[in-house]
Design a protein around this motif. Structure first.
Motif, PDB file in Angstrom:
ATOM      1  N   HIS A  31       0.821  -1.220   0.000  1.00 18.41           N
ATOM      2  CA  HIS A  31       0.000   0.000   0.000  1.00 18.41           C
ATOM      3  C   HIS A  31       0.859   1.276   0.000  1.00 18.41           C
ATOM      4  N   THR A  32       2.159   1.142   0.241  1.00 16.18           N
ATOM      5  CA  THR A  32       3.038   2.312   0.230  1.00 16.18           C
ATOM      6  C   THR A  32       3.627   2.597  -1.153  1.00 16.18           C
ATOM      7  N   ALA A  33       3.332   1.740  -2.127  1.00 22.03           N
ATOM      8  CA  ALA A  33       3.908   1.871  -3.469  1.00 22.03           C
ATOM      9  C   ALA A  33       3.362   3.088  -4.211  1.00 22.03           C
ATOM     10  N   THR A  34       4.176   3.616  -5.102  1.00 23.17           N
ATOM     11  CA  THR A  34       3.781   4.654  -6.058  1.00 23.17           C
ATOM     12  C   THR A  34       4.193   4.140  -7.431  1.00 23.17           C
ATOM     13  N   THR A  35       3.315   4.253  -8.406  1.00 23.79           N
ATOM     14  CA  THR A  35       3.582   3.745  -9.747  1.00 23.79           C
ATOM     15  C   THR A  35       3.593   4.890 -10.747  1.00 23.79           C
ATOM     16  N   VAL A  36       4.562   4.883 -11.647  1.00 22.60           N
ATOM     17  CA  VAL A  36       4.652   5.855 -12.729  1.00 22.60           C
ATOM     18  C   VAL A  36       4.458   5.089 -14.040  1.00 22.60           C
ATOM     19  N   ARG A  37       3.416   5.439 -14.783  1.00 21.60           N
ATOM     20  CA  ARG A  37       3.147   4.805 -16.082  1.00 21.60           C
ATOM     21  C   ARG A  37       3.649   5.726 -17.182  1.00 21.60           C
ATOM     22  N   GLY A  79       4.964   6.316 -21.436  1.00 22.40           N
ATOM     23  CA  GLY A  79       4.797   5.853 -22.795  1.00 22.40           C
ATOM     24  C   GLY A  79       3.617   6.393 -23.562  1.00 22.40           C
ATOM     25  N   GLN A  80       2.699   7.075 -22.920  1.00 18.60           N
ATOM     26  CA  GLN A  80       1.545   7.610 -23.636  1.00 18.60           C
ATOM     27  C   GLN A  80       1.305   9.039 -23.179  1.00 18.60           C
ATOM     28  N   GLY A  81       2.091   9.958 -23.718  1.00 18.28           N
ATOM     29  CA  GLY A  81       1.965  11.359 -23.318  1.00 18.28           C
ATOM     30  C   GLY A  81       2.637  11.596 -21.990  1.00 18.28           C
ATOM     31  N   GLU A  82       1.987  12.408 -21.166  1.00 19.38           N
ATOM     32  CA  GLU A  82       2.533  12.729 -19.847  1.00 19.38           C
ATOM     33  C   GLU A  82       2.523  11.492 -18.948  1.00 19.38           C
ATOM     34  N   PRO A  83       3.573  11.301 -18.150  1.00 18.15           N
ATOM     35  CA  PRO A  83       3.571  10.192 -17.196  1.00 18.15           C
ATOM     36  C   PRO A  83       2.378  10.310 -16.240  1.00 18.15           C
ATOM     37  N   VAL A  84       1.793   9.156 -15.911  1.00 19.37           N
ATOM     38  CA  VAL A  84       0.679   9.111 -14.971  1.00 19.37           C
ATOM     39  C   VAL A  84       1.199   8.497 -13.677  1.00 19.37           C
ATOM     40  N   ILE A  85       1.043   9.226 -12.582  1.00 18.99           N
ATOM     41  CA  ILE A  85       1.525   8.776 -11.280  1.00 18.99           C
ATOM     42  C   ILE A  85       0.324   8.409 -10.423  1.00 18.99           C
ATOM     43  N   THR A  86       0.358   7.187  -9.874  1.00 16.79           N
ATOM     44  CA  THR A  86      -0.736   6.732  -9.026  1.00 16.79           C
ATOM     45  C   THR A  86      -0.181   6.135  -7.746  1.00 16.79           C
ATOM     46  N   ASP A  87      -0.981   6.212  -6.705  1.00 18.07           N
ATOM     47  CA  ASP A  87      -0.637   5.541  -5.459  1.00 18.07           C
ATOM     48  C   ASP A  87      -0.951   4.056  -5.626  1.00 18.07           C
ATOM     49  N   GLY A  88      -0.134   3.230  -5.024  1.00 10.06           N
ATOM     50  CA  GLY A  88      -0.396   1.802  -5.052  1.00 10.06           C
ATOM     51  C   GLY A  88       0.492   1.065  -6.037  1.00 10.06           C
ATOM     52  N   PRO A  89       0.371  -0.262  -6.035  1.00 13.03           N
ATOM     53  CA  PRO A  89       1.211  -1.099  -6.882  1.00 13.03           C
ATOM     54  C   PRO A  89       0.830  -0.973  -8.353  1.00 13.03           C
ATOM     55  N   PHE A  90       1.690  -1.496  -9.237  1.00 16.64           N
ATOM     56  CA  PHE A  90       1.448  -1.381 -10.669  1.00 16.64           C
ATOM     57  C   PHE A  90       0.307  -2.261 -11.134  1.00 16.64           C
ATOM     58  N   VAL A  91      -0.026  -3.301 -10.397  1.00 18.94           N
ATOM     59  CA  VAL A  91      -1.173  -4.150 -10.716  1.00 18.94           C
ATOM     60  C   VAL A  91      -1.888  -4.494  -9.422  1.00 18.94           C
ATOM     61  N   GLU A  92      -3.145  -4.745  -9.527  1.00 22.88           N
ATOM     62  CA  GLU A  92      -3.884  -5.270  -8.390  1.00 22.88           C
ATOM     63  C   GLU A  92      -3.703  -6.782  -8.421  1.00 22.88           C
ATOM     64  N   GLY A  93      -3.322  -7.356  -7.339  1.00 21.84           N
ATOM     65  CA  GLY A  93      -3.093  -8.784  -7.357  1.00 21.84           C
ATOM     66  C   GLY A  93      -3.121  -9.381  -5.971  1.00 21.84           C
ATOM     67  N   LYS A  94      -3.127 -10.678  -5.960  1.00 22.12           N
ATOM     68  CA  LYS A  94      -3.130 -11.405  -4.703  1.00 22.12           C
ATOM     69  C   LYS A  94      -1.712 -11.819  -4.315  1.00 22.12           C
ATOM     70  N   GLU A  95      -0.739 -11.525  -5.174  1.00 17.90           N
ATOM     71  CA  GLU A  95       0.656 -11.829  -4.905  1.00 17.90           C
ATOM     72  C   GLU A  95       1.470 -10.550  -5.062  1.00 17.90           C
ATOM     73  N   VAL A  96       2.368 -10.283  -4.112  1.00 12.58           N
ATOM     74  CA  VAL A  96       3.201  -9.081  -4.175  1.00 12.58           C
ATOM     75  C   VAL A  96       4.635  -9.431  -3.801  1.00 12.58           C
ATOM     76  N   VAL A  97       5.579  -8.749  -4.434  1.00 11.83           N
ATOM     77  CA  VAL A  97       6.979  -8.918  -4.082  1.00 11.83           C
ATOM     78  C   VAL A  97       7.194  -8.228  -2.739  1.00 11.83           C
ATOM     79  N   SER A  98       7.679  -8.976  -1.757  1.00 13.32           N
ATOM     80  CA  SER A  98       7.876  -8.400  -0.430  1.00 13.32           C
ATOM     81  C   SER A  98       9.352  -8.134  -0.123  1.00 13.32           C
ATOM     82  N   GLY A  99      10.228  -8.636  -0.959  1.00 16.95           N
ATOM     83  CA  GLY A  99      11.645  -8.403  -0.763  1.00 16.95           C
ATOM     84  C   GLY A  99      12.437  -9.140  -1.820  1.00 16.95           C
ATOM     85  N   PHE A 100      13.760  -8.979  -1.761  1.00 14.96           N
ATOM     86  CA  PHE A 100      14.599  -9.665  -2.728  1.00 14.96           C
ATOM     87  C   PHE A 100      15.994  -9.847  -2.172  1.00 14.96           C
TER      88      PHE A 100
END
Length: 112
Positions: free
Chosen positions: A53-59, A61-82
């Motif tokens: 829920h702390t993620a910020t996504t920048v999209r 490639g189509q005009g001005e970048p679109v910045i949204t709060d949240g992950p790049f996809v809605e999903g039931k699986e999330v990367v928690s570390g690496f």
């Protein structure tokens, strides 16, 4: 070769972890700490990510970048570390990934 092991948490895993009592949670975290200690000679970098829920996504490639709060996809699986590992080959990376004691999914990718 360098590989990145991405630890992917599922909703079910998160719920199970949250349902554990304090001693069970401590044991789970201790198992992860032991895994990192066991593989310290191969791990070149690692981190735990803040909750999704702390993620910020920048999209881009189509005009001005679109910045949204949240992950790049809605999903039931999330990367928690690496962890980045330096190993001889994919087989060695797989051996290390198979012993991961936490999140039920580990994605492995070559890194350059």
């Amino acid at each position: 070769m360098k590989y990145v092991l991405m630890f992917i948490e599922t909703e079910q895993f998160a719920a199970q972890l949250e349902a554990m009592d304090e001693l069970e949670q401590q044991a789970a975290y201790a198992a992860v700490a032991q895994w990192f200690a066991d593989h310290a000679g191969k791990i070149t970098h690692h981190t735990h990510l803040a909750p999704v829920h702390t993620a910020t996504t920048v999209r881009l490639g189509q005009g001005e970048p679109v910045i949204t709060d949240g992950p790049f996809v809605e999903g039931k699986e999330v990367v928690s570390g690496f962890a980045e590992v330096e190993v001889a080959d994919l087989d060695e990376a797989l051996k290390i990934a198979r012993s991961w004691p936490a999140c039920p999914i580990v994605e492995i990718r070559p890194a350059s």
